[in-house]
Enzyme design. Structure first.
Site, PDB file in Angstrom:
ATOM      1  N   TYR A 102      -3.836  17.693   5.192  1.00  0.00           N
ATOM      2  CA  TYR A 102      -5.126  17.702   5.889  1.00  0.00           C
ATOM      3  C   TYR A 102      -4.977  18.152   7.340  1.00  0.00           C
ATOM      4  CZ  TYR A 102      -6.702  14.778   1.932  1.00  0.00           C
ATOM      5  OH  TYR A 102      -7.000  14.270   0.694  1.00  0.00           O
ATOM      6  N   ASP A 162       0.490   6.074  -0.017  1.00  0.00           N
ATOM      7  CA  ASP A 162       1.623   6.590  -0.801  1.00  0.00           C
ATOM      8  C   ASP A 162       2.863   6.751   0.070  1.00  0.00           C
ATOM      9  OD1 ASP A 162       0.313   7.785  -3.615  1.00  0.00           O
ATOM     10  OD2 ASP A 162      -1.051   7.524  -1.941  1.00  0.00           O
ATOM     11  N   HIS A 405       1.614  20.886   0.179  1.00  0.00           N
ATOM     12  CA  HIS A 405       0.399  20.857  -0.624  1.00  0.00           C
ATOM     13  C   HIS A 405      -0.820  20.926   0.269  1.00  0.00           C
ATOM     14  CE1 HIS A 405      -0.197  16.633   0.498  1.00  0.00           C
ATOM     15  NE2 HIS A 405       1.044  16.387   0.116  1.00  0.00           N
ATOM     16  N   TYR A 486     -14.025  13.907   0.094  1.00  0.00           N
ATOM     17  CA  TYR A 486     -14.032  12.740   0.989  1.00  0.00           C
ATOM     18  C   TYR A 486     -13.272  12.996   2.273  1.00  0.00           C
ATOM     19  CZ  TYR A 486      -9.257  10.619   0.827  1.00  0.00           C
ATOM     20  OH  TYR A 486      -7.927  10.324   0.998  1.00  0.00           O
ATOM     21  N   ARG A 487     -12.552  14.136   2.362  1.00  0.00           N
ATOM     22  CA  ARG A 487     -11.626  14.336   3.472  1.00  0.00           C
ATOM     23  C   ARG A 487     -11.237  15.811   3.453  1.00  0.00           C
ATOM     24  NH1 ARG A 487      -6.298  10.438   3.504  1.00  0.00           N
ATOM     25  NH2 ARG A 487      -5.429  10.941   5.535  1.00  0.00           N
TER      26      ARG A 487
HETATM   27  C1  EUG Z   1      -2.809  10.991  -1.851  1.00  0.00           C
HETATM   28  C2  EUG Z   1      -2.902  12.205  -1.206  1.00  0.00           C
HETATM   29  C3  EUG Z   1      -4.022  12.480  -0.444  1.00  0.00           C
HETATM   30  C4  EUG Z   1      -5.039  11.524  -0.323  1.00  0.00           C
HETATM   31  C5  EUG Z   1      -4.932  10.327  -0.966  1.00  0.00           C
HETATM   32  C6  EUG Z   1      -3.815  10.062  -1.725  1.00  0.00           C
HETATM   33  C7  EUG Z   1      -1.667  10.679  -2.699  1.00  0.00           C
HETATM   34  C8  EUG Z   1      -0.810  11.561  -3.212  1.00  0.00           C
HETATM   35  C9  EUG Z   1      -3.324  14.698   0.153  1.00  0.00           C
HETATM   36  O1  EUG Z   1      -4.218  13.657   0.208  1.00  0.00           O
HETATM   37  O2  EUG Z   1      -6.143  11.831   0.406  1.00  0.00           O
HETATM   38  C10 EUG Z   1       0.255  11.232  -4.141  1.00  0.00           C
END
Ligand code: EUG
Length: 541
Positions: A102, A162, A405, A486-487
């Site tokens: 992001y 995470d 990513h 959402y983001r």
């Molecule tokens: C994850 C990644 C996100 C998010 C919420 C959870 C988890 C990844 C890249 O954005 O907004 C495994």
């Protein structure tokens, strides 16, 4: 992780913000040095480049900062915004600036000065066992709060995302998610201290009462509660935040349910909703992950498939067989006294067991061994879901060389048909663009965050550009079906904001009115979440 230096300007090229001459910029830096001391103000590219986006989405200088400052107090932050107002220099406030997928720490507007609030403001100001909360500064990471709790020996849990290396305040302000029953981070904050763009300071909630002992106990207080206006916005710089903590339960157990077919998704979600919406037996924020996300924890793409074409079904079948996983894999945790845990697990196993091919395990029945790589995620999720910080999920970055990513993150109703429609939409477009789509549905009470991780090599400009185009195409197609994200990364925040268009973009018009009232000179994080101050609006920045 290393940062690509390829797009940095040479020492002789300066990236200046719009409307600011080199002389004015230098004068602003001189005032910042006078206010903070030269140890805490940096313009040298070697230091500033530490805040480049670790997952670049363009090859140009559009998200390049000009300087970084490290305030050591709330008063320092006030001094910084006052100087920015004087010289019209845009600021970009970050806590620690992880935000992978992001935009990382990078500013929306090139030439902005990064205000790294967390570098020096990184203390746990209060840890309260009786009422189960912490009052923290922006630099406190999940690992650090965990360590502070352990040091005191309190029976309190953190709720980590995470990857726990980042800031709690930063994650919360970008509306990040976690996975214990306290996974909705926005909902469990209580009380904030905020430096407003004109240098005034606000304490929200009960923090308005001098001497109050309920600042971290009751977020609303009296009158409007503005706290959430400071999430995903550019209305102020948060310098303190309360975070309410879960008490450690007597016991917890984590399960994994593997489902064979991609098309099982609809049945999985429709089975899940009634188990989740009343917070029992699914008490935490469960995650439903596709095979690529789990396989990437323990292997690289090249181990399975040689070229850049979509991974064929036969190969997916081999991955499932070798790893003992399904196309979809569901992880959740139950909490309480052991008899409650047993009963909840039995209900969960019985319900999902009606889906043909479903296989149920727990950390007890599927121990972590070297031979059983498919158990890896189960045991990692157990740690995350029981308040233990980890960064195991960063293994995902080894799937591709120089792996990165982009996060395409639409909200879905917790409904089988919606989930299938969104999944097929992302899968079809990702396949056509030859990009792997690692999926994680993060299951709230009445919605799911459909986290679509679009994987690319950050050193491959062609892949990078194709992935960015893919994200934009997905935003359009999602919006055509009535779905919104959402983001967003700065690079697609304007696009996402555009899709929230009801009543002639009433949301944007409202945000702009607030922005212009609070930040009339337009200095704070301009463009964040698609919110532009009057001065820079419509400039095509
Ligand atoms: C994850 C990644 C996100 C998010 C919420 C959870 C988890 C990844 C890249 O954005 O907004 C495994």
């Amino acid at each position: 992780m290393t940062i690509s230096a390829s797009t940095r300007p040479s020492d002789s090229v300066r990236v200046l913000p719009p409307d600011v001459t080199a002389d004015a910029f230098d004068a602003a830096i001189a005032e910042l040095v006078a206010a903070l001391g030269d140890e805490w103000v940096h313009v040298d590219p070697a230091e500033v480049s530490r805040y480049d986006d670790e997952f670049p989405v363009t090859g140009d200088l559009s998200f390049t900062a000009s300087a970084v400052v490290y305030p050591g107090s709330t008063e320092d932050v006030q001094r910084i915004v006052r100087i920015a107002n004087e010289y019209l220099v845009p600021l970009h406030a970050i806590s620690t600036g992880k935000n992978l997928g992001y935009g990382g720490a990078a500013p929306r507007v090139a030439g902005s000065i990064i205000v790294h609030v967390g570098r020096r403001l990184n203390r746990v100001l209060e840890l309260n066992e009786k009422y189960a909360y912490a009052l923290i500064e922006p630099g406190v990471t999940y690992f650090e709060l965990y360590a502070a709790i352990q040091e005191k020996g309190y029976d309190l849990w953190i709720d980590g995302p995470d990857l726990s290396w980042g800031s709690i305040v930063g994650n919360t302000l970008d509306r990040g998610v976690g996975y214990t029953p306290y996974g909705n981070h926005s909902a469990w904050k209580s009380g904030m201290e905020i430096v407003l763009p004109d240098g005034d300071v606000l304490r929200t909630g009960m923090g308005g009462i001098p001497g109050s002992n309920t600042w971290q106990l009751f977020a609303p207080s009296f009158g409007p509660q503005p706290d959430n206006l400071f999430e995903q916005s550019n209305f102020g710089i948060v310098t303190k935040m309360g975070v309410q903590l879960m008490g450690a339960p007597p016991a917890a157990e984590t399960f994994q349910i593997t489902f064979d077919r991609a098309d099982d998704l609809g049945a999985i979600i429709d089975t899940m909703l009634p188990l989740r919406i009343n917070m029992a037996p699914l008490q935490n924020v469960p995650v439903l992950r596709n095979i690529f996300l789990d396989a990437a924890q323990v292997s690289a793409r090249a181990d399975w498939h040689a070229d850049d074409t979509p991974i064929p079904d036969e190969v997916v079948d081999r991955m499932k067989a070798e790893l003992g996983l399904g196309y979809w894999n569901l992880y959740g945790t139950v909490y309480g006294p052991p008899p409650v845990i047993e009963q909840y697990l039995a209900i969960i196993e019985g319900s999902f067991g009606k889906i043909p091919g479903a296989k149920f395990s727990t950390t007890q029945t599927r121990p972590l061994t070297e031979e059983d790589r498919g158990a890896h995620t189960l045991h990692d999720r157990h740690r995350i879901n029981t308040g233990i910080p980890t960064i195991e999920e960063a293994n995902l970055l080894n799937w591709l060389p120089d792996g990165a990513h982009m996060g395409f993150s639409p909200i879905s109703a917790p409904d089988g048909e919606d989930a299938l429609r969104q999944f097929r939409m992302v899968k079809a477009r990702a396949d056509a663009a030859r990009k792997d789509y690692a999926a994680q549905f993060v299951v709230g009470l009445r919605e799911m965050h459909h986290i679509s991780l679009l994987l690319y090599s950050r050193t491959d400009a062609v892949q990078r550009d194709e992935t960015l185009r893919l994200v934009h195409d997905l935003i359009d197609e999602a919006a055509a079906h009535g779905y919104g994200e959402y983001r967003a990364h700065h690079a697609w925040a304007d696009h996402v904001a555009d899709t929230y268009s009801w009543n002639d973009h009433a949301q944007r018009r409202f945000n702009e009115r607030l922005k212009d009232a609070l930040d009339p000179r337009g200095i704070l994080n301009p463009g964040k979440a698609g919110i532009w101050p009057a001065r820079l609006r419509g400039r095509g920045l």
